[in-house]
Design an enzyme around this catalytic site. Structure first.
Site, PDB file in Angstrom:
ATOM      1  N   TYR A  33       0.818  -1.208   0.000  1.00 42.46           N
ATOM      2  CA  TYR A  33       0.000   0.000   0.000  1.00 42.46           C
ATOM      3  C   TYR A  33       0.861   1.271   0.000  1.00 42.46           C
ATOM      4  O   TYR A  33       0.367   2.349  -0.287  1.00 42.46           O
ATOM      5  CB  TYR A  33      -0.945   0.028   1.207  1.00 42.46           C
ATOM      6  CG  TYR A  33      -2.032  -1.041   1.184  1.00 42.46           C
ATOM      7  CD1 TYR A  33      -2.237  -1.830   0.060  1.00 42.46           C
ATOM      8  CD2 TYR A  33      -2.848  -1.249   2.282  1.00 42.46           C
ATOM      9  CE1 TYR A  33      -3.215  -2.807   0.030  1.00 42.46           C
ATOM     10  CE2 TYR A  33      -3.836  -2.225   2.265  1.00 42.46           C
ATOM     11  CZ  TYR A  33      -4.017  -3.006   1.139  1.00 42.46           C
ATOM     12  OH  TYR A  33      -4.987  -3.978   1.117  1.00 42.46           O
ATOM     13  N   LYS A  43       3.383 -15.496   1.930  1.00 42.34           N
ATOM     14  CA  LYS A  43       3.265 -16.217   0.660  1.00 42.34           C
ATOM     15  C   LYS A  43       4.695 -16.550   0.221  1.00 42.34           C
ATOM     16  O   LYS A  43       5.142 -16.191  -0.878  1.00 42.34           O
ATOM     17  CB  LYS A  43       2.521 -15.313  -0.353  1.00 42.34           C
ATOM     18  CG  LYS A  43       2.110 -15.988  -1.623  1.00 42.34           C
ATOM     19  CD  LYS A  43       0.939 -16.953  -1.488  1.00 42.34           C
ATOM     20  CE  LYS A  43       0.645 -17.618  -2.809  1.00 42.34           C
ATOM     21  NZ  LYS A  43      -0.293 -18.753  -2.706  1.00 42.34           N
ATOM     22  N   ASP A 103      -3.191 -18.147   1.319  1.00 40.66           N
ATOM     23  CA  ASP A 103      -4.371 -18.799   0.728  1.00 40.66           C
ATOM     24  C   ASP A 103      -4.917 -19.873   1.660  1.00 40.66           C
ATOM     25  O   ASP A 103      -6.126 -19.983   1.892  1.00 40.66           O
ATOM     26  CB  ASP A 103      -4.058 -19.370  -0.670  1.00 40.66           C
ATOM     27  CG  ASP A 103      -2.712 -20.065  -0.750  1.00 40.66           C
ATOM     28  OD1 ASP A 103      -1.891 -19.901   0.178  1.00 40.66           O
ATOM     29  OD2 ASP A 103      -2.479 -20.792  -1.734  1.00 40.66           O
ATOM     30  N   ASP A 157      -5.260  -6.813   5.892  1.00 40.11           N
ATOM     31  CA  ASP A 157      -6.457  -6.053   5.545  1.00 40.11           C
ATOM     32  C   ASP A 157      -7.593  -7.025   5.229  1.00 40.11           C
ATOM     33  O   ASP A 157      -8.707  -6.920   5.749  1.00 40.11           O
ATOM     34  CB  ASP A 157      -6.113  -5.196   4.304  1.00 40.11           C
ATOM     35  CG  ASP A 157      -7.176  -4.166   3.991  1.00 40.11           C
ATOM     36  OD1 ASP A 157      -8.132  -4.047   4.764  1.00 40.11           O
ATOM     37  OD2 ASP A 157      -7.031  -3.478   2.959  1.00 40.11           O
ATOM     38  N   ASP A 167     -10.784  -8.470   8.009  1.00 36.59           N
ATOM     39  CA  ASP A 167     -12.200  -8.238   7.703  1.00 36.59           C
ATOM     40  C   ASP A 167     -12.966  -9.561   7.656  1.00 36.59           C
ATOM     41  O   ASP A 167     -14.099  -9.648   8.128  1.00 36.59           O
ATOM     42  CB  ASP A 167     -12.365  -7.513   6.354  1.00 36.59           C
ATOM     43  CG  ASP A 167     -12.437  -6.008   6.549  1.00 36.59           C
ATOM     44  OD1 ASP A 167     -12.073  -5.525   7.640  1.00 36.59           O
ATOM     45  OD2 ASP A 167     -12.860  -5.296   5.609  1.00 36.59           O
TER      46      ASP A 167
END
Ligand code: NAD
Length: 357
Positions: free
Chosen positions: A140, A191, A223, A247, A251
């Site tokens: 980001y 990852k 994943d 993020d 959520d």
């Protein structure tokens, strides 16, 4: 003596902060909590007052305080305001100015609210996960970024995923310290099978682990973590991850509880100074009606007591009081199901009564 800054903000922010303030004053008078409270404007209310969603006076008070409790910012009234002056910018700026790089997002579900989850009650009853998300780095913020036109005329969007070892190390320390205060289990999500950034992330987390041998560390690819979170969420205690993965996972974890009005959060700097806030927004649709659920904000106080003010006993007390109120069948409209609903201020009073018992 600790300085605590209250930032009510907009919409239901002032209503939920009013209840949290009642709880703080109760802890002060009945349990000797040694705090001084200040209050300041942020977001739309600050824009209305001074055409700035984060006025200098607010930032100065925030810098001087030991902990900050925020309600929420934003609302449709500000949709037409230029982007840089929108309420949300005030929030992003205060996080950046205070270098709040560690975002703590618990997902907790009380047994009696298990029906609110999108998962089967038996999978989520007593759910208690803490997601520790790196908040100020990663893709980001990475440079270079942009949209460019290639020689062949095709437009290309690009971002950069970058973490240096200091950034990984400081968030890993936070996560290990939190795991020590909980069930001493930390799962680092990355990852590493595809990304070099994750390879380094894993290596650094491993080396930080050597200072926390009492914590059991595991690693999981993102994943698989997404899958496990909805398959068997109770396997997790503390989850450590980078900005973008965090993020998304935080959520998803929040939704496992089904009650946006119940979830607190914290963002900490390197000295555990923090800003604490409910995960919900300013809920303009229900603002000013005394129906908002103040428990996410009251539970944010518990996090503040635990992580910034070093008052574990009082943090436990507040959390037990909230559990008690829920177990007694008291509900605001958002979690009422087939109970009759009580108002925002009645819920605040009920927590104070439970604290007094
Ligand atoms: P929201 O979280 O404000 O509301 C989503 C839904 O949940 C609404 O139906 C609302 O009534 C309900 N809800 C939220 N909190 C509740 C509570 N405590 N009790 C009962 N019901 C509750 O999200 P939104 O509608 O997408 O955003 C509204 C405004 O809030 C926007 O301006 C947005 O930018 C802002 N926002 C601010 C923050 C923040 O301050 N940290 C976070 C998210 C959104």
């Amino acid at each position: 003596m600790n300085n605590v800054l209250l930032l009510p903000g907009d919409g239901i922010g002032p209503e939920v902060i009013a209840e949290a303030k009642k709880v703080l004053l109760h802890l002060q008078s009945e349990y000797g909590l040694n705090i001084e409270l200040e209050e300041a404007l942020i977001g739309g209310s600050a824009y209305d007052d001074a055409k700035d969603p984060l006025p200098d006076a607010t930032l100065e008070l925030a810098k001087q305080s030991d902990a900050i409790l925020l309600g929420a910012v934003g609302g449709p009234k500000y949709d037409a305001v230029e982007r840089e002056l929108r309420p949300e910018k005030g929030l992003l700026r205060i996080r950046a100015e205070l270098d709040l790089f560690a975002n703590l997002r618990p997902a907790i579900l009380y047994k009696s609210l298990a029906g609110a989850s999108s998962l089967k009650p038996e999978l989520v009853a007593d759910l208690d996960i803490m997601i520790v998300r790196e908040l100020t780095g990663g893709i980001y913020f990475g440079q270079p970024r942009g949209i460019r036109t290639l020689d062949n005329g095709v437009r290309q969007g690009f971002n950069t995923l970058v973490y240096d070892e200091n950034e990984v190390s400081r968030i890993a320390h936070v996560a290990f310290r939190i795991a020590q205060k909980r069930n001493a289990k930390l799962c680092s999500v990355d990852k590493a099978n595809v990304l070099e950034v994750s390879e380094l992330w894993r290596e650094v987390v491993e080396s930080v682990h050597s200072g926390y041998s009492d914590v059991a560390l595991s690693h999981m690819y993102v994943d698989n973590a997404a899958m496990q979170l909805v398959r068997e969420p109770n396997q997790f205690d503390v989850v450590l991850t980078g900005n973008m993965f965090g993020d998304i996972l935080s959520d998803a974890a929040a939704m496992l509880t089904g009650s946006i009005g119940m979830l607190p959060s914290a963002s900490l700097d390197k000295n555990d100074k923090g800003m604490y806030e409910p995960i919900h927004g300013s809920a303009p649709d229900i603002a000013g009606k005394n129906i908002a659920n103040p428990l996410a904000t009251i539970l944010s106080i518990a996090m503040m007591l635990r992580y910034s003010l070093d008052k574990k006993d009082l943090a436990d007390r507040v959390e037990v009081a909230v559990q008690q109120v829920i177990a007694n069948g008291l509900r605001t409209a958002d979690i009422a199901d087939n109970h009759s609903a009580i108002g925002t201020s009645q819920m605040g009073d009920a927590v104070i009564e439970a604290l007094s018992q």
